[in-house]
Design an enzyme around this catalytic site. Structure first.
Site, PDB file in Angstrom:
ATOM      1  N   LEU A  10       1.007  -1.272  -0.153  1.00  0.00           N
ATOM      2  CA  LEU A  10      -0.205   0.153   0.087  1.00  0.00           C
ATOM      3  C   LEU A  10       0.657   1.312   0.012  1.00  0.00           C
ATOM      4  O   LEU A  10       1.900   1.063   0.650  1.00  0.00           O
ATOM      5  CB  LEU A  10      -0.828   0.137   1.429  1.00  0.00           C
ATOM      6  CG  LEU A  10      -1.636  -1.242   1.459  1.00  0.00           C
ATOM      7  CD1 LEU A  10      -2.755  -1.126   2.814  1.00  0.00           C
ATOM      8  CD2 LEU A  10      -2.528  -1.576   0.123  1.00  0.00           C
ATOM      9  N   GLY A  55       0.734  -5.286   1.296  1.00  0.00           N
ATOM     10  CA  GLY A  55      -0.339  -5.377   0.382  1.00  0.00           C
ATOM     11  C   GLY A  55      -0.077  -5.947  -1.097  1.00  0.00           C
ATOM     12  O   GLY A  55      -0.896  -6.324  -1.653  1.00  0.00           O
ATOM     13  N   ASN A  78       4.802  -8.249   6.053  1.00  0.00           N
ATOM     14  CA  ASN A  78       5.642  -7.652   7.069  1.00  0.00           C
ATOM     15  C   ASN A  78       5.149  -6.429   8.093  1.00  0.00           C
ATOM     16  O   ASN A  78       6.061  -5.716   8.412  1.00  0.00           O
ATOM     17  CB  ASN A  78       6.975  -6.920   6.419  1.00  0.00           C
ATOM     18  CG  ASN A  78       6.463  -5.768   5.412  1.00  0.00           C
ATOM     19  OD1 ASN A  78       5.483  -6.002   4.922  1.00  0.00           O
ATOM     20  ND2 ASN A  78       7.572  -4.992   4.938  1.00  0.00           N
ATOM     21  N   GLU A  79       3.755  -6.375   8.251  1.00  0.00           N
ATOM     22  CA  GLU A  79       3.260  -5.201   8.873  1.00  0.00           C
ATOM     23  C   GLU A  79       3.894  -5.151  10.075  1.00  0.00           C
ATOM     24  O   GLU A  79       4.131  -3.786  10.449  1.00  0.00           O
ATOM     25  CB  GLU A  79       1.737  -5.504   8.849  1.00  0.00           C
ATOM     26  CG  GLU A  79       0.789  -5.058   7.790  1.00  0.00           C
ATOM     27  CD  GLU A  79       1.020  -5.991   6.695  1.00  0.00           C
ATOM     28  OE1 GLU A  79       1.702  -6.967   6.853  1.00  0.00           O
ATOM     29  OE2 GLU A  79       0.215  -5.779   5.576  1.00  0.00           O
TER      30      GLU A  79
HETATM   31  C1  LIG Z   1      -7.080  -2.819  15.023  1.00  0.00           C
HETATM   32  C2  LIG Z   1      -6.343  -2.925  13.710  1.00  0.00           C
HETATM   33  C3  LIG Z   1      -7.244  -2.771  12.569  1.00  0.00           C
HETATM   34  C4  LIG Z   1      -7.111  -2.477  11.132  1.00  0.00           C
HETATM   35  C5  LIG Z   1      -5.468  -2.405  10.728  1.00  0.00           C
HETATM   36  C6  LIG Z   1      -4.914  -1.130  10.658  1.00  0.00           C
HETATM   37  C7  LIG Z   1      -3.812  -0.876  10.048  1.00  0.00           C
HETATM   38  C8  LIG Z   1      -3.093  -1.541   9.375  1.00  0.00           C
HETATM   39  C9  LIG Z   1      -3.071  -2.107   7.903  1.00  0.00           C
HETATM   40  C10 LIG Z   1      -2.218  -1.592   6.874  1.00  0.00           C
HETATM   41  C11 LIG Z   1      -1.636  -2.576   6.116  1.00  0.00           C
HETATM   42  C12 LIG Z   1      -0.504  -2.267   5.314  1.00  0.00           C
HETATM   43  C13 LIG Z   1      -0.214  -2.587   4.161  1.00  0.00           C
HETATM   44  C14 LIG Z   1       1.010  -2.241   3.359  1.00  0.00           C
HETATM   45  O1  LIG Z   1       1.209  -2.707   2.214  1.00  0.00           O
HETATM   46  S1  LIG Z   1       1.951  -1.154   3.978  1.00  0.00           S
HETATM   47  C15 LIG Z   1       3.571  -1.012   2.967  1.00  0.00           C
HETATM   48  C16 LIG Z   1       4.260  -1.735   2.963  1.00  0.00           C
HETATM   49  N1  LIG Z   1       5.423  -1.862   2.116  1.00  0.00           N
HETATM   50  C17 LIG Z   1       6.820  -1.878   2.363  1.00  0.00           C
HETATM   51  O2  LIG Z   1       7.147  -1.848   3.500  1.00  0.00           O
HETATM   52  C18 LIG Z   1       7.717  -1.751   1.243  1.00  0.00           C
HETATM   53  C19 LIG Z   1       8.487  -0.490   1.249  1.00  0.00           C
HETATM   54  N2  LIG Z   1       9.445  -0.360   0.370  1.00  0.00           N
HETATM   55  C20 LIG Z   1      10.475  -0.910  -0.162  1.00  0.00           C
HETATM   56  O3  LIG Z   1      10.987  -1.924   0.837  1.00  0.00           O
HETATM   57  C21 LIG Z   1      11.025  -0.953  -1.249  1.00  0.00           C
HETATM   58  O4  LIG Z   1      10.881   0.572  -1.752  1.00  0.00           O
HETATM   59  C22 LIG Z   1      11.273  -1.836  -2.474  1.00  0.00           C
HETATM   60  C23 LIG Z   1       9.731  -2.366  -2.829  1.00  0.00           C
HETATM   61  C24 LIG Z   1      11.969  -3.137  -1.931  1.00  0.00           C
HETATM   62  C25 LIG Z   1      11.625  -1.355  -3.515  1.00  0.00           C
HETATM   63  O5  LIG Z   1      13.160  -0.826  -3.445  1.00  0.00           O
HETATM   64  P1  LIG Z   1      13.789   0.435  -4.347  1.00  0.00           P
HETATM   65  O6  LIG Z   1      13.578  -0.107  -5.815  1.00  0.00           O
HETATM   66  O7  LIG Z   1      15.099   0.540  -3.886  1.00  0.00           O
HETATM   67  O8  LIG Z   1      12.628   1.550  -4.161  1.00  0.00           O
HETATM   68  P2  LIG Z   1      12.833   2.813  -3.336  1.00  0.00           P
HETATM   69  O9  LIG Z   1      12.984   2.074  -1.774  1.00  0.00           O
HETATM   70  O10 LIG Z   1      14.075   3.582  -3.627  1.00  0.00           O
HETATM   71  O11 LIG Z   1      11.412   3.118  -3.341  1.00  0.00           O
HETATM   72  C26 LIG Z   1      11.227   4.291  -4.080  1.00  0.00           C
HETATM   73  C27 LIG Z   1      10.416   5.437  -3.712  1.00  0.00           C
HETATM   74  O12 LIG Z   1       9.064   4.996  -3.382  1.00  0.00           O
HETATM   75  C28 LIG Z   1       8.866   5.028  -1.671  1.00  0.00           C
HETATM   76  N3  LIG Z   1       8.093   4.122  -1.209  1.00  0.00           N
HETATM   77  C29 LIG Z   1       8.494   2.763  -1.577  1.00  0.00           C
HETATM   78  N4  LIG Z   1       7.540   1.830  -0.795  1.00  0.00           N
HETATM   79  C30 LIG Z   1       6.504   2.681  -0.434  1.00  0.00           C
HETATM   80  C31 LIG Z   1       5.310   2.765  -0.120  1.00  0.00           C
HETATM   81  N5  LIG Z   1       4.909   1.501   0.180  1.00  0.00           N
HETATM   82  N6  LIG Z   1       4.479   3.754   0.160  1.00  0.00           N
HETATM   83  C32 LIG Z   1       4.907   4.791   0.044  1.00  0.00           C
HETATM   84  N7  LIG Z   1       6.027   5.270  -0.446  1.00  0.00           N
HETATM   85  C33 LIG Z   1       6.941   4.170  -0.849  1.00  0.00           C
HETATM   86  C34 LIG Z   1      10.368   5.429  -1.308  1.00  0.00           C
HETATM   87  O13 LIG Z   1      10.162   6.077  -0.171  1.00  0.00           O
HETATM   88  C35 LIG Z   1      10.864   6.288  -2.297  1.00  0.00           C
HETATM   89  O14 LIG Z   1      10.373   7.562  -2.529  1.00  0.00           O
HETATM   90  P3  LIG Z   1      11.095   8.864  -3.150  1.00  0.00           P
HETATM   91  O15 LIG Z   1      10.116   9.933  -2.987  1.00  0.00           O
HETATM   92  O16 LIG Z   1      12.455   8.941  -2.318  1.00  0.00           O
HETATM   93  O17 LIG Z   1      11.265   8.444  -4.598  1.00  0.00           O
END
Ligand SMILES: CC/C=C\C/C=C\CCCC/C=C/C(=O)SCCNC(=O)CCNC(=O)[C@H](O)C(C)(C)COP(=O)(O)OP(=O)(O)OC[C@H]1O[C@@H](n2cnc3c(N)ncnc32)[C@H](O)[C@@H]1OP(=O)(O)O
Length: 203
Positions: A10, A55, A78-79
């Site tokens: 997400l 997500g 990995n939440e």
């Molecule tokens: C009582 C409880 C009731 C309900 C529950 C409540 C809430 C919880 C529910 C929430 C469920 C959540 C689900 C999710 O999916 S959360 C997101 C999880 N994702 C991650 O942890 C992945 C993060 N990203 C990475 O690890 C890397 O980006 C990745 C995918 C390995 C790729 O690596 P790479 O090519 O090197 O890319 P960059 O790291 O350089 O990223 C580029 C750019 O994107 C930004 N970014 C990356 N991932 C995200 C993201 N998921 N959301 C927003 N932004 C993201 C990153 O910061 C860089 O940004 P920039 O501006 O610097 O370009």
């Protein structure tokens, strides 16, 4: 298909420093996407071209079959590592994919699996070299399309309706839980730090 990344999960910026009505709408859309994909009558095969955290893993698990690229990629829910919680329907989807015990370990540890580990526990069905993921997915699709549609669809519904009905009947409550959870100061702080760490990793 994007090389190296199937889905980064997400977009956290959609629930970081947002108004409650915005996070409500975001979560409602995610529920819609999941219900359509998990409940689709079509055969759905995920060609996981790279990383697939949180997500991204959910979307892949919502498909009928998963092919993942070999390489330094990871997949999983990995939440907990982000200080957040996988909602009940993420958990149920994973239980339906890899079983109760493996899900329990996986979620508490916020485990991200390599393609080989994911194949071992049944989180993905097949691993293939990155340049052949789509080819492998297509080959598998041909097998699935040979099955009489009505029988396959009814079987899929029998396997998936319990979760679909459960989420459908709890959508409002689930949206409320999500928004009240992510609006907490402590959660907002964790999300802010996590976004910063992603940017730092890049530079
Ligand atoms: C009582 C409880 C009731 C309900 C529950 C409540 C809430 C919880 C529910 C929430 C469920 C959540 C689900 C999710 O999916 S959360 C997101 C999880 N994702 C991650 O942890 C992945 C993060 N990203 C990475 O690890 C890397 O980006 C990745 C995918 C390995 C790729 O690596 P790479 O090519 O090197 O890319 P960059 O790291 O350089 O990223 C580029 C750019 O994107 C930004 N970014 C990356 N991932 C995200 C993201 N998921 N959301 C927003 N932004 C993201 C990153 O910061 C860089 O940004 P920039 O501006 O610097 O370009």
């Amino acid at each position: 298909m994007v090389p190296n990344i199937f889905s980064a999960g997400l977009d956290i910026t959609e629930f970081y420093q947002k108004k409650p009505e915005e996070t409500d709408a975001f979560w409602r859309t995610l529920q819609d996407v999941f219900l359509r994909l998990y409940g689709s009558k079509l055969v759905t095969i995920a060609a996981i071209s790279g990383h697939s955290p949180a997500g991204g893993c959910l979307l892949a698990m919502a498909c009928d079959y998963r092919v993942m690229a070999t390489g330094k990629y990871t997949i999983g829910l990995n939440e907990t590592l982000l200080g957040i919680i996988a909602p009940f329907w993420f958990i149920e989807t994973m239980k339906n994919t890899i079983g109760h015990r493996e899900t329990e370990k996986s979620l508490q540890l916020g485990k991200l699996y390599s393609p080989e580990q994911a194949e071992n526990i049944g989180l993905v069905d097949q691993i293939c070299p990155p340049d052949d993921v789509l080819g492998c997915a297509r080959k598998e699709m041909v097998k699935w399309l040979k099955i009489p549609d009505h029988a396959r669809i009814l079987t899929k519904q029998l396997m998936r309706n319990e979760l679909i009905n459960n989420l459908s009947s709890k959508r409002k409550e689930d949206i409320y839980n999500f928004t009240s959870f992510v609006q907490k100061d402590s959660i907002q702080r964790s999300l802010g730090l996590y976004l910063e760490s992603l940017k730092k990793k890049k530079s």
